[in-house]
Design a protein around this motif. Structure first.
Motif, PDB file in Angstrom:
ATOM      1  N   ARG A 152       0.765  -1.169   0.134  1.00  0.00           N
ATOM      2  CA  ARG A 152       0.018   0.004   0.040  1.00  0.00           C
ATOM      3  C   ARG A 152       0.908   1.202   0.101  1.00  0.00           C
ATOM      4  N   LYS A 153       1.854   1.181   0.755  1.00  0.00           N
ATOM      5  CA  LYS A 153       2.888   2.315   0.607  1.00  0.00           C
ATOM      6  C   LYS A 153       3.488   2.501  -0.480  1.00  0.00           C
ATOM      7  N   LEU A 154       3.879   1.434  -1.019  1.00  0.00           N
ATOM      8  CA  LEU A 154       4.638   1.609  -2.683  1.00  0.00           C
ATOM      9  C   LEU A 154       3.412   2.222  -3.456  1.00  0.00           C
ATOM     10  N   ASN A 155       2.369   1.728  -3.602  1.00  0.00           N
ATOM     11  CA  ASN A 155       1.542   2.377  -4.491  1.00  0.00           C
ATOM     12  C   ASN A 155       0.797   3.680  -4.077  1.00  0.00           C
ATOM     13  N   SER A 156       1.291   4.207  -3.028  1.00  0.00           N
ATOM     14  CA  SER A 156       0.748   5.516  -2.638  1.00  0.00           C
ATOM     15  C   SER A 156       1.780   6.840  -2.831  1.00  0.00           C
ATOM     16  N   ASN A 157       1.128   7.901  -2.678  1.00  0.00           N
ATOM     17  CA  ASN A 157       1.888   9.093  -2.981  1.00  0.00           C
ATOM     18  C   ASN A 157       2.767   9.609  -1.885  1.00  0.00           C
ATOM     19  N   ALA A 158       2.697   8.545  -0.652  1.00  0.00           N
ATOM     20  CA  ALA A 158       3.293   8.790   0.667  1.00  0.00           C
ATOM     21  C   ALA A 158       4.584   8.829   0.486  1.00  0.00           C
ATOM     22  N   ILE A 159       5.193   8.285  -0.578  1.00  0.00           N
ATOM     23  CA  ILE A 159       6.816   8.206  -0.868  1.00  0.00           C
ATOM     24  C   ILE A 159       7.043   8.936  -1.658  1.00  0.00           C
ATOM     25  N   ASP A 219       7.136  12.686  -7.569  1.00  0.00           N
ATOM     26  CA  ASP A 219       7.841  12.686  -8.327  1.00  0.00           C
ATOM     27  C   ASP A 219       8.853  11.616  -8.527  1.00  0.00           C
ATOM     28  N   PRO A 220       9.451  11.275  -9.831  1.00  0.00           N
ATOM     29  CA  PRO A 220      10.415  10.223  -9.853  1.00  0.00           C
ATOM     30  C   PRO A 220      11.512   9.928  -8.950  1.00  0.00           C
ATOM     31  N   THR A 221      12.315  11.042  -8.551  1.00  0.00           N
ATOM     32  CA  THR A 221      13.131  11.066  -7.745  1.00  0.00           C
ATOM     33  C   THR A 221      12.890  10.256  -6.498  1.00  0.00           C
ATOM     34  N   SER A 222      11.766  11.195  -5.780  1.00  0.00           N
ATOM     35  CA  SER A 222      11.261  10.834  -4.454  1.00  0.00           C
ATOM     36  C   SER A 222      10.753   9.410  -4.455  1.00  0.00           C
ATOM     37  N   ARG A 223      10.094   9.125  -5.414  1.00  0.00           N
ATOM     38  CA  ARG A 223       9.613   7.641  -5.554  1.00  0.00           C
ATOM     39  C   ARG A 223      10.667   6.764  -5.615  1.00  0.00           C
ATOM     40  N   ALA A 224      11.672   6.887  -6.126  1.00  0.00           N
ATOM     41  CA  ALA A 224      12.759   5.928  -6.010  1.00  0.00           C
ATOM     42  C   ALA A 224      13.308   5.604  -4.892  1.00  0.00           C
ATOM     43  N   ARG A 225      13.648   7.027  -4.179  1.00  0.00           N
ATOM     44  CA  ARG A 225      13.932   6.758  -2.844  1.00  0.00           C
ATOM     45  C   ARG A 225      13.442   6.054  -1.982  1.00  0.00           C
ATOM     46  N   GLY A 226      11.951   6.538  -1.819  1.00  0.00           N
ATOM     47  CA  GLY A 226      11.087   5.751  -1.338  1.00  0.00           C
ATOM     48  C   GLY A 226      11.007   4.217  -1.334  1.00  0.00           C
ATOM     49  N   LYS A 227      11.105   3.913  -2.566  1.00  0.00           N
ATOM     50  CA  LYS A 227      11.196   2.433  -2.846  1.00  0.00           C
ATOM     51  C   LYS A 227      12.590   1.932  -2.434  1.00  0.00           C
ATOM     52  N   GLN A 228      13.448   2.644  -2.182  1.00  0.00           N
ATOM     53  CA  GLN A 228      14.691   2.036  -1.993  1.00  0.00           C
ATOM     54  C   GLN A 228      14.773   1.961  -0.428  1.00  0.00           C
ATOM     55  N   VAL A 229      13.985   2.771   0.484  1.00  0.00           N
ATOM     56  CA  VAL A 229      13.921   2.781   1.769  1.00  0.00           C
ATOM     57  C   VAL A 229      12.881   1.653   2.188  1.00  0.00           C
ATOM     58  N   LEU A 230      11.907   1.459   1.401  1.00  0.00           N
ATOM     59  CA  LEU A 230      10.999  -0.085   1.417  1.00  0.00           C
ATOM     60  C   LEU A 230      11.847  -1.267   1.420  1.00  0.00           C
ATOM     61  N   ALA A 231      12.267  -0.974   0.255  1.00  0.00           N
ATOM     62  CA  ALA A 231      13.273  -2.378   0.038  1.00  0.00           C
ATOM     63  C   ALA A 231      14.206  -2.604   1.225  1.00  0.00           C
TER      64      ALA A 231
END
Length: 408
Positions: free
Chosen positions: A245-252, A255-267
């Protein structure tokens, strides 16, 4: 002159703010005040059903939420004329009660088609309150009567107990430290009782039928778009869902840079979770318990002299989840880590009701009291690596900020 409520900003400095009003609008029949038609309709409905005359009516909820059809109608008159969703009434005999109708959110898309959702939520809360008052000694309002809708375009309303007390948001900052200590004892007793209630051992939202049968349905969240679509059987399944749910939300980020960083943190977080979850294997960690999902400081009423909790209100959103995810400190002392520490917050409009120094001491006291009251204290106090679950469990950037702060 009455002192304003006291808060602390993210720098630890004291600041006085107005707090939350006791009522948004007041009506008193004894001073000749008149009611608009929607208000009058609600008054007549309650009076007709109970055979009691209403002499005073206070609007307790904001009119940004709608409660009946049509959409073109508001309690406060000018832009939408609909009855209020929460009002306090006083009868001619001096008795007081609260009248509740289903919450409708004006900002929900497709409002009309969502009416069954709001009506189901209303019945779920009323049935839960009935069960809690019969199954526990927790300070929740009892339900006296449900009044059917007088017309097809209106919703039913519930007559529930008026719970005396002051909003914790308004009172806590001015409490002497000794009263805050007593407040921790009051919170601990309620937490232990809540954790001891027998509920179905599945993860979701508790739904109680009119005959008292307890069932779990997919988790109903405050944000309707974030509601779960399935019931979860294990802690691991639920954690996986929260991560996705977090991965699919705008909470991370959007923009592409923020989402990429958020995905790294979640991983990275996901890679660390397995050893953590393997340690949380005791029955006291995994046992599912009932949780108030909106236990912020405007939904907690306290005695302003003793610090006793007099009411836990607004059970519209609740869930059944493993104890290790349900555990938390009282919202007035959640001053720890991501989402709960002012030093990590960059918003100047967020405030706390306890100083950093007092919050640290009060959390330690709360943990001590829990240990003295409950054999499963490890689950009630540690919250199972709460820093991880706070971030993956929230739909916004800050998950604890809303429930442990006051806003301008």
């Amino acid at each position: 002159m009455t002192e304003l409520p006291l808060f602390w900003d993210r720098f630890g400095s004291e600041i006085e703010l107005e707090g939350m009003p006791d009522a948004i609008e007041k009506w008193d029949a004894t001073n000749g005040a008149t009611l608009e038609e929607p208000q009058l309709q609600l008054l007549r409905t309650v009076e007709g059903a109970l055979g009691l005359q209403i002499t005073k009516m206070d609007l307790l909820a904001r009119d940004s939420n709608l409660v009946s059809l049509p959409r073109t109608s508001s309690l406060l008159g000018a832009h939408r004329q609909v009855p209020p969703q929460v009002v306090k009434v006083e009868y001619s005999n001096g008795q007081r009660a609260v009248v509740r109708t289903p919450y409708l959110r004006a900002d929900d898309p497709g409002l009309e088609k969502n009416h069954p959702i709001y009506l189901a939520k209303f019945w779920r809360e009323m049935n839960l309150l009935k069960w809690l008052t019969s199954s526990s000694s927790m300070p929740v309002p009892g339900v006296h009567a449900i009044i059917d809708a007088p017309r097809p375009d209106l919703f039913p309303c519930a007559i529930i107990d008026f719970v005396p007390g002051t909003l914790l948001l308004n009172a806590c900052g001015r409490f002497p430290y000794a009263i805050k200590e007593h407040l921790m004892y009051s919170f601990a007793k309620i937490s232990v009782e809540l954790f001891r209630l027998e509920v179905p051992q599945q993860i979701g939202t508790l739904e109680i039928s009119k005959d008292g049968a307890l069932n779990v349905i997919p988790w109903k969240t405050i944000n309707h778009g974030q509601c779960a679509t399935e019931i979860f059987e294990t802690l691991e399944d639920f954690i996986d869902y929260l991560i996705q749910r977090k991965l699919n939300s705008n909470a991370i980020g959007s923009d592409p840079t923020s989402r990429a960083r958020g995905k790294q943190v979640l991983a990275l977080l996901t890679s660390k979770l397995q050893p953590i979850l393997s340690q949380l294997n005791k029955p006291s960690h995994r046992r599912c318990v009932l949780t108030h999902d909106d236990l912020n400081q405007t939904n907690i009423l306290v005695d302003s002299l003793s610090g006793d909790i007099t009411g836990l209100i607004d059970w519209e959103f609740q869930s059944v989840r493993p104890a290790v995810l349900a555990a938390n400190y009282p919202p007035c002392v959640q001053y720890h880590g991501l989402g709960g520490d002012p030093r990590l917050d960059d918003e100047d409009g967020v405030f706390w009701t306890t100083s950093p120094q007092d919050a640290t001491r009060l959390r330690a006291l709360y943990a001590e009291v829990i240990i003295s009251l409950a054999s499963h204290a490890v689950s009630l106090t540690c919250g199972g690596h709460r820093l991880s679950r706070i971030w993956i469990g929230s739909t916004g950037r800050h998950s604890c900020t809303e429930t442990s702060s006051g806003r301008r």
